[in-house]
Design an enzyme around this catalytic site. Structure first.
Site, PDB file in Angstrom:
ATOM      1  N   ALA A 172       0.809  -1.217   0.000  1.00  0.00           N
ATOM      2  CA  ALA A 172       0.000   0.000   0.000  1.00  0.00           C
ATOM      3  C   ALA A 172       0.843   1.268   0.000  1.00  0.00           C
ATOM      4  O   ALA A 172       0.474   2.281   0.580  1.00  0.00           O
ATOM      5  CB  ALA A 172      -0.945   0.000   1.208  1.00  0.00           C
ATOM      6  N   GLY A 183       1.281   1.035  -5.204  1.00  0.00           N
ATOM      7  CA  GLY A 183       0.303  -0.014  -4.916  1.00  0.00           C
ATOM      8  C   GLY A 183      -1.065   0.545  -4.600  1.00  0.00           C
ATOM      9  O   GLY A 183      -2.093   0.059  -5.104  1.00  0.00           O
ATOM     10  N   TYR A 235       2.373   8.628   1.755  1.00  0.00           N
ATOM     11  CA  TYR A 235       2.784   8.323   0.387  1.00  0.00           C
ATOM     12  C   TYR A 235       2.185   9.270  -0.648  1.00  0.00           C
ATOM     13  O   TYR A 235       2.876   9.711  -1.567  1.00  0.00           O
ATOM     14  CB  TYR A 235       2.406   6.870   0.048  1.00  0.00           C
ATOM     15  CG  TYR A 235       3.184   5.866   0.844  1.00  0.00           C
ATOM     16  CD1 TYR A 235       4.464   5.476   0.442  1.00  0.00           C
ATOM     17  CD2 TYR A 235       2.668   5.303   2.005  1.00  0.00           C
ATOM     18  CE1 TYR A 235       5.201   4.561   1.175  1.00  0.00           C
ATOM     19  CE2 TYR A 235       3.403   4.379   2.744  1.00  0.00           C
ATOM     20  CZ  TYR A 235       4.669   4.015   2.323  1.00  0.00           C
ATOM     21  OH  TYR A 235       5.400   3.114   3.060  1.00  0.00           O
ATOM     22  N   LYS A 250       9.948  -3.017  -9.148  1.00  0.00           N
ATOM     23  CA  LYS A 250      11.036  -2.753 -10.082  1.00  0.00           C
ATOM     24  C   LYS A 250      12.382  -2.898  -9.382  1.00  0.00           C
ATOM     25  O   LYS A 250      12.826  -1.991  -8.690  1.00  0.00           O
ATOM     26  CB  LYS A 250      10.890  -1.348 -10.680  1.00  0.00           C
ATOM     27  CG  LYS A 250       9.593  -1.158 -11.481  1.00  0.00           C
ATOM     28  CD  LYS A 250       9.461   0.236 -12.059  1.00  0.00           C
ATOM     29  CE  LYS A 250       8.188   0.368 -12.879  1.00  0.00           C
ATOM     30  NZ  LYS A 250       8.045   1.711 -13.495  1.00  0.00           N
ATOM     31  N   GLY A 276       6.393   0.529 -16.910  1.00  0.00           N
ATOM     32  CA  GLY A 276       6.389   1.619 -17.878  1.00  0.00           C
ATOM     33  C   GLY A 276       6.491   2.964 -17.186  1.00  0.00           C
ATOM     34  O   GLY A 276       6.579   3.041 -15.954  1.00  0.00           O
ATOM     35  N   ALA A 289       2.963   7.445  -9.613  1.00  0.00           N
ATOM     36  CA  ALA A 289       1.684   7.329  -8.911  1.00  0.00           C
ATOM     37  C   ALA A 289       0.990   8.683  -8.809  1.00  0.00           C
ATOM     38  O   ALA A 289      -0.238   8.777  -8.945  1.00  0.00           O
ATOM     39  CB  ALA A 289       1.914   6.743  -7.525  1.00  0.00           C
ATOM     40  N   LYS A 348      16.637   1.184 -14.837  1.00  0.00           N
ATOM     41  CA  LYS A 348      16.408   2.615 -15.099  1.00  0.00           C
ATOM     42  C   LYS A 348      16.531   3.412 -13.804  1.00  0.00           C
ATOM     43  O   LYS A 348      16.835   4.616 -13.837  1.00  0.00           O
ATOM     44  CB  LYS A 348      15.051   2.837 -15.773  1.00  0.00           C
ATOM     45  CG  LYS A 348      13.838   2.258 -15.033  1.00  0.00           C
ATOM     46  CD  LYS A 348      13.238   3.193 -14.022  1.00  0.00           C
ATOM     47  CE  LYS A 348      12.127   2.517 -13.258  1.00  0.00           C
ATOM     48  NZ  LYS A 348      11.513   3.387 -12.248  1.00  0.00           N
ATOM     49  N   THR A 382      11.518   8.672 -15.110  1.00  0.00           N
ATOM     50  CA  THR A 382      12.224   8.491 -13.839  1.00  0.00           C
ATOM     51  C   THR A 382      13.468   9.366 -13.761  1.00  0.00           C
ATOM     52  O   THR A 382      13.860   9.790 -12.673  1.00  0.00           O
ATOM     53  CB  THR A 382      12.619   7.014 -13.645  1.00  0.00           C
ATOM     54  OG1 THR A 382      11.501   6.182 -13.937  1.00  0.00           O
ATOM     55  CG2 THR A 382      13.071   6.751 -12.228  1.00  0.00           C
ATOM     56  N   ARG A 390      11.634   9.083  -6.608  1.00  0.00           N
ATOM     57  CA  ARG A 390      12.438   9.073  -5.382  1.00  0.00           C
ATOM     58  C   ARG A 390      13.909   8.776  -5.696  1.00  0.00           C
ATOM     59  O   ARG A 390      14.806   9.228  -4.986  1.00  0.00           O
ATOM     60  CB  ARG A 390      11.876   8.086  -4.368  1.00  0.00           C
ATOM     61  CG  ARG A 390      11.944   6.636  -4.746  1.00  0.00           C
ATOM     62  CD  ARG A 390      11.165   5.747  -3.821  1.00  0.00           C
ATOM     63  NE  ARG A 390       9.728   5.994  -3.885  1.00  0.00           N
ATOM     64  CZ  ARG A 390       8.823   5.169  -3.370  1.00  0.00           C
ATOM     65  NH1 ARG A 390       9.203   4.082  -2.736  1.00  0.00           N
ATOM     66  NH2 ARG A 390       7.539   5.437  -3.462  1.00  0.00           N
TER      67      ARG A 390
END
Length: 337
Positions: A10, A14, A50, A110, A141, A145, A196, A253, A260
């Site tokens: 979560a 997620g 989050y 990932k 991909g 979020a 990546k 990214t 992050r």
């Protein structure tokens, strides 16, 4: 057609994927091991650590009991940090045996497991044997979020060696702002998704050091080249790396404050130590562990990965970032291809 889907994990990704599936009309249960997070989601429909300033669907139900979250689920989506995948998968196997169910598995994690160098789908296959599951599909991909929460246009890929499984995942997630393509190159998609994050650490560091767009574009492009080389050594399709899971994910990214890994690199470039960055981030920085795994894999397989090596030296050997950049720039000239 509506399904019962259990989402395990979560965090930001997620919880937002769970909310998307709920809005798509599915019966979704969201699992977290943190009771206070579960209580917040169920009582206030928020997940403030989050995703700030976002209200989740009132029909999305969170659980701290894994077996309760998995009950009647025909599909299980893993979105936990890579280092937790094996443990959660093992617990899931026991719960599925007690529930006498055999769901399809998806993962949106990932990374590469430390020491074993296993991809996430390989960990799932080891921990949850074929008699306890249907297929395994990877969802990956260019997808922050925070942007999906805003219903920004997002395109990802669903990869499985079983094309019908990938098409099933495509149908679960597709809506007016979230588009899913299918792919059968699981190896390429997972390697691109994991590595990546290394490049995002690098582009963040360049930003923190004050370098401009030329340097960042160079790092992303040459970073993608070495990711492709490592992927090809495992039999990945080279075309995967110019698709959504490859160049698409590197762009998002490697350029966004929402990443992050980019933020961690930025702080490193500004002079913080790795320990300080990890302490203040408050979330898992997948690229740090993945850098070590990729560096060791490259040595093991004889694949030339100078950027990954340089970032490894900065993170694990204490090399000065500016010195690492200087050494990369002064490497012997060579052909691009």
């Amino acid at each position: 057609m509506s399904e019962k889907i259990a989402v395990l994990g979560a965090g930001s990704w997620g919880s937002i994927l769970a909310n998307l599936l709920d809005e798509n009309g599915h019966d979704v249960s969201l699992w977290s091991y943190k009771q206070d997070q579960v209580d917040e989601l169920n009582q206030h429909h928020t997940n403030t650590h989050y995703i700030k300033d976002f209200t989740y669907s009132e029909t999305l139900v969170a659980y701290s009991d894994l077996k309760a979250a998995l009950k009647d689920a025909t599909t299980v989506l893993f979105v936990v940090p890579t280092k937790a995948v094996r443990s959660v998968a093992s617990q899931t196997k026991r719960a599925l045996a007690e529930l006498h169910t055999k769901p399809a598995l998806i993962h949106a994690s990932k990374g590469i497991e430390q020491d074993t160098y296993k991809r996430v789908s390989e960990i799932l296959a080891e921990e949850i044997p074929a008699e306890s599951r249907q297929s395994i599909t990877v969802l990956s991909g260019p997808s922050h979020a925070e942007d999906v929460a805003k219903k920004d246009i997002t395109l990802v890929t669903a990869a499985s060696t079983d094309l019908s499984a990938a098409e099933h995942v495509q149908k679960l997630f597709m809506n007016r702002y979230f588009r899913v393509y299918t792919n059968t190159d699981v190896i390429g998609v997972e390697i691109a998704a994991a590595l990546k994050n290394i490049i995002a650490l690098g582009t963040g560091a360049l930003h923190g050091l004050g370098y401009g767009d030329n340097a960042k574009a160079a790092l992303m492009t040459r970073g993608l080249a070495e990711i492709s080389r490592l992927g090809a050594s495992f039999g990945a399709n080279p075309l995967t790396f110019i698709g959504l899971a490859g160049v698409g994910d590197i762009i998002v990214t490697g350029t966004s404050h929402n990443s992050r890994n980019w933020r961690a690199g930025d702080e490193l470039g500004k002079g913080q130590s790795l320990e300080e960055v990890i302490d203040t981030m408050g979330m898992v920085i997948e690229g740090v562990a993945t850098t070590k795994s990729a560096y060791e894999l490259a040595k093991q397989r004889g694949v030339d990965m100078p950027i990954t090596t340089a970032i490894y030296q900065v993170l694990y050997e204490g090399k000065d970032i500016r010195e690492a950049i200087s050494d990369l720039m002064q490497r012997e000239g060579r052909s691009e291809f």
